[in-house]
Scaffold this motif. Structure first.
Motif, PDB file in Angstrom:
ATOM      1  N   TYR A   1       1.014  -1.183   0.096  1.00 47.78           N
ATOM      2  CA  TYR A   1      -0.045  -0.372   0.309  1.00 47.78           C
ATOM      3  C   TYR A   1       0.577   0.907   0.146  1.00 47.78           C
ATOM      4  O   TYR A   1       0.704   2.228   0.216  1.00 47.78           O
ATOM      5  CB  TYR A   1      -1.331   0.344   1.153  1.00 47.78           C
ATOM      6  CG  TYR A   1      -1.900  -0.763   0.866  1.00 47.78           C
ATOM      7  CD1 TYR A   1      -3.222  -1.446   1.001  1.00 47.78           C
ATOM      8  CD2 TYR A   1      -2.245  -1.938   2.628  1.00 47.78           C
ATOM      9  CE1 TYR A   1      -3.693  -2.001   0.437  1.00 47.78           C
ATOM     10  CE2 TYR A   1      -2.310  -3.700   1.888  1.00 47.78           C
ATOM     11  CZ  TYR A   1      -2.975  -3.993   1.229  1.00 47.78           C
ATOM     12  OH  TYR A   1      -4.550  -4.444   1.039  1.00 47.78           O
ATOM     13  N   ASN A   2       1.948   0.873   0.145  1.00 44.64           N
ATOM     14  CA  ASN A   2       2.817   2.597  -0.284  1.00 44.64           C
ATOM     15  C   ASN A   2       3.264   2.481  -1.696  1.00 44.64           C
ATOM     16  O   ASN A   2       3.779   2.217  -2.603  1.00 44.64           O
ATOM     17  CB  ASN A   2       4.073   2.179   0.584  1.00 44.64           C
ATOM     18  CG  ASN A   2       3.624   1.297   1.918  1.00 44.64           C
ATOM     19  OD1 ASN A   2       3.079   2.767   2.309  1.00 44.64           O
ATOM     20  ND2 ASN A   2       3.305   0.528   2.143  1.00 44.64           N
ATOM     21  N   SER A   3       3.799   3.671  -2.145  1.00 34.36           N
ATOM     22  CA  SER A   3       5.215   4.822  -2.888  1.00 34.36           C
ATOM     23  C   SER A   3       5.935   5.334  -2.040  1.00 34.36           C
ATOM     24  O   SER A   3       5.219   6.429  -1.812  1.00 34.36           O
ATOM     25  CB  SER A   3       3.688   5.873  -3.973  1.00 34.36           C
ATOM     26  OG  SER A   3       4.652   5.764  -4.809  1.00 34.36           O
ATOM     27  N   MET A   4       6.700   5.394  -3.210  1.00 33.96           N
ATOM     28  CA  MET A   4       7.601   5.950  -2.282  1.00 33.96           C
ATOM     29  C   MET A   4       8.159   6.818  -3.938  1.00 33.96           C
ATOM     30  O   MET A   4       9.258   6.941  -4.071  1.00 33.96           O
ATOM     31  CB  MET A   4       8.493   5.195  -2.339  1.00 33.96           C
ATOM     32  CG  MET A   4       9.160   4.388  -0.596  1.00 33.96           C
ATOM     33  SD  MET A   4       9.653   3.941  -0.033  1.00 33.96           S
ATOM     34  CE  MET A   4      10.630   2.706  -1.040  1.00 33.96           C
ATOM     35  N   PRO A   5       7.672   8.091  -4.298  1.00 37.83           N
ATOM     36  CA  PRO A   5       7.618   9.008  -5.920  1.00 37.83           C
ATOM     37  C   PRO A   5       9.157   9.664  -5.435  1.00 37.83           C
ATOM     38  O   PRO A   5       9.599  10.079  -6.750  1.00 37.83           O
ATOM     39  CB  PRO A   5       6.178   9.773  -5.834  1.00 37.83           C
ATOM     40  CG  PRO A   5       5.792   9.527  -4.577  1.00 37.83           C
ATOM     41  CD  PRO A   5       6.083   8.572  -3.946  1.00 37.83           C
ATOM     42  N   GLY A   6       9.646   9.759  -4.230  1.00 32.30           N
ATOM     43  CA  GLY A   6      10.643  11.104  -4.020  1.00 32.30           C
ATOM     44  C   GLY A   6      11.997  10.302  -3.496  1.00 32.30           C
ATOM     45  O   GLY A   6      12.932  11.060  -3.816  1.00 32.30           O
ATOM     46  N   ILE A   7      11.560   9.132  -4.401  1.00 33.51           N
ATOM     47  CA  ILE A   7      12.567   8.035  -2.987  1.00 33.51           C
ATOM     48  C   ILE A   7      14.362   8.341  -4.326  1.00 33.51           C
ATOM     49  O   ILE A   7      15.172   8.402  -3.655  1.00 33.51           O
ATOM     50  CB  ILE A   7      12.283   6.264  -3.623  1.00 33.51           C
ATOM     51  CG1 ILE A   7      14.179   5.404  -2.983  1.00 33.51           C
ATOM     52  CG2 ILE A   7      12.472   5.843  -4.741  1.00 33.51           C
ATOM     53  CD1 ILE A   7      13.310   6.186  -1.197  1.00 33.51           C
ATOM     54  N   THR A   8      14.014   8.611  -5.191  1.00 28.62           N
ATOM     55  CA  THR A   8      15.186   8.728  -6.315  1.00 28.62           C
ATOM     56  C   THR A   8      15.666  10.422  -5.955  1.00 28.62           C
ATOM     57  O   THR A   8      16.974  10.303  -5.958  1.00 28.62           O
ATOM     58  CB  THR A   8      14.585   8.963  -7.678  1.00 28.62           C
ATOM     59  OG1 THR A   8      14.007   9.612  -7.965  1.00 28.62           O
ATOM     60  CG2 THR A   8      14.233   7.442  -8.233  1.00 28.62           C
ATOM     61  N   LYS A   9      15.011  11.521  -5.517  1.00 28.35           N
ATOM     62  CA  LYS A   9      15.588  12.462  -5.025  1.00 28.35           C
ATOM     63  C   LYS A   9      16.546  12.296  -3.337  1.00 28.35           C
ATOM     64  O   LYS A   9      17.711  12.986  -3.471  1.00 28.35           O
ATOM     65  CB  LYS A   9      14.639  13.408  -5.277  1.00 28.35           C
ATOM     66  CG  LYS A   9      13.606  13.758  -5.911  1.00 28.35           C
ATOM     67  CD  LYS A   9      13.093  15.303  -6.168  1.00 28.35           C
ATOM     68  CE  LYS A   9      12.676  15.595  -7.161  1.00 28.35           C
ATOM     69  NZ  LYS A   9      11.557  14.979  -7.823  1.00 28.35           N
ATOM     70  N   MET A  10      16.403  11.344  -2.852  1.00 30.42           N
ATOM     71  CA  MET A  10      17.112  10.437  -1.821  1.00 30.42           C
ATOM     72  C   MET A  10      18.197   9.740  -1.581  1.00 30.42           C
ATOM     73  O   MET A  10      18.901   9.485  -1.129  1.00 30.42           O
ATOM     74  CB  MET A  10      15.942  10.162  -0.818  1.00 30.42           C
ATOM     75  CG  MET A  10      14.352  11.157  -0.177  1.00 30.42           C
ATOM     76  SD  MET A  10      13.422  10.608   0.496  1.00 30.42           S
ATOM     77  CE  MET A  10      12.560  11.702   0.991  1.00 30.42           C
ATOM     78  N   LEU A  11      18.180   9.121  -2.799  1.00 27.08           N
ATOM     79  CA  LEU A  11      19.256   8.379  -3.103  1.00 27.08           C
ATOM     80  C   LEU A  11      20.137   9.102  -3.946  1.00 27.08           C
ATOM     81  O   LEU A  11      20.574   9.415  -4.859  1.00 27.08           O
ATOM     82  CB  LEU A  11      18.830   6.827  -3.582  1.00 27.08           C
ATOM     83  CG  LEU A  11      18.328   6.490  -3.725  1.00 27.08           C
ATOM     84  CD1 LEU A  11      17.229   5.062  -4.490  1.00 27.08           C
ATOM     85  CD2 LEU A  11      18.296   5.067  -1.992  1.00 27.08           C
ATOM     86  N   PRO A  12      21.707   8.558  -3.316  1.00 32.38           N
ATOM     87  CA  PRO A  12      22.937   9.087  -3.788  1.00 32.38           C
ATOM     88  C   PRO A  12      22.913   9.126  -5.628  1.00 32.38           C
ATOM     89  O   PRO A  12      22.404   7.708  -5.936  1.00 32.38           O
ATOM     90  CB  PRO A  12      24.180   7.925  -3.483  1.00 32.38           C
ATOM     91  CG  PRO A  12      23.340   7.425  -1.551  1.00 32.38           C
ATOM     92  CD  PRO A  12      21.925   7.539  -2.441  1.00 32.38           C
TER      93      PRO A  12
END
Length: 119
Positions: free
Chosen positions: A34-45
């Motif tokens: 039930y989760n989506s992490m749309p901003g994850i690429t902005k947080m990863l190196p």
């Protein structure tokens, strides 16, 4: 893991068959379904999903040695996945023994999962 970003939790059961891998897969699906992490690429190196680290922590009541870690890791599509098993969860009666469901006894296994995401 240098930086922890998210923790998702879930619970899974295998009512018949006493299979800790099945119960664990259901717990992980409950945690991430039930989760989506749309901003994850902005947080990863470098914005690289393959630089993501995922630690799957499973609280399993019995049969730790029967967990198929390959099946668990295959559930996470990106990054480096580690699996950590701890004592926990619950083995309790299902109230019925069903031989045609491959029951070994009348227990159901309940597993808790914490899926930690970071880099």
């Amino acid at each position: 893991m240098q930086q922890l970003l998210f923790i998702q939790t879930g619970t899974g059961l295998d009512v018949h068959g006493q299979d800790v891998t099945v119960a664990s897969q259901r717990a992980i699906e409950d945690a991430i379904h039930y989760n989506s992490m749309p901003g994850i690429t902005k947080m990863l190196p470098d914005g690289d999903l393959e630089k993501m680290k995922v630690n799957v922590k499973l609280a399993i009541p019995a049969d730790h040695d029967k967990l198929d870690e390959g099946k668990i890791k295959a559930m996470i599509p990106y990054g480096t996945v580690t699996v950590e098993v701890v004592d926990g969860g619950m083995a309790t009666t299902s109230g019925i023994f069903l031989e045609d469901k491959h029951d070994k006894n009348d227990l159901m296994y309940i597993v808790n999962a914490a899926v930690e995401v970071g880099y």
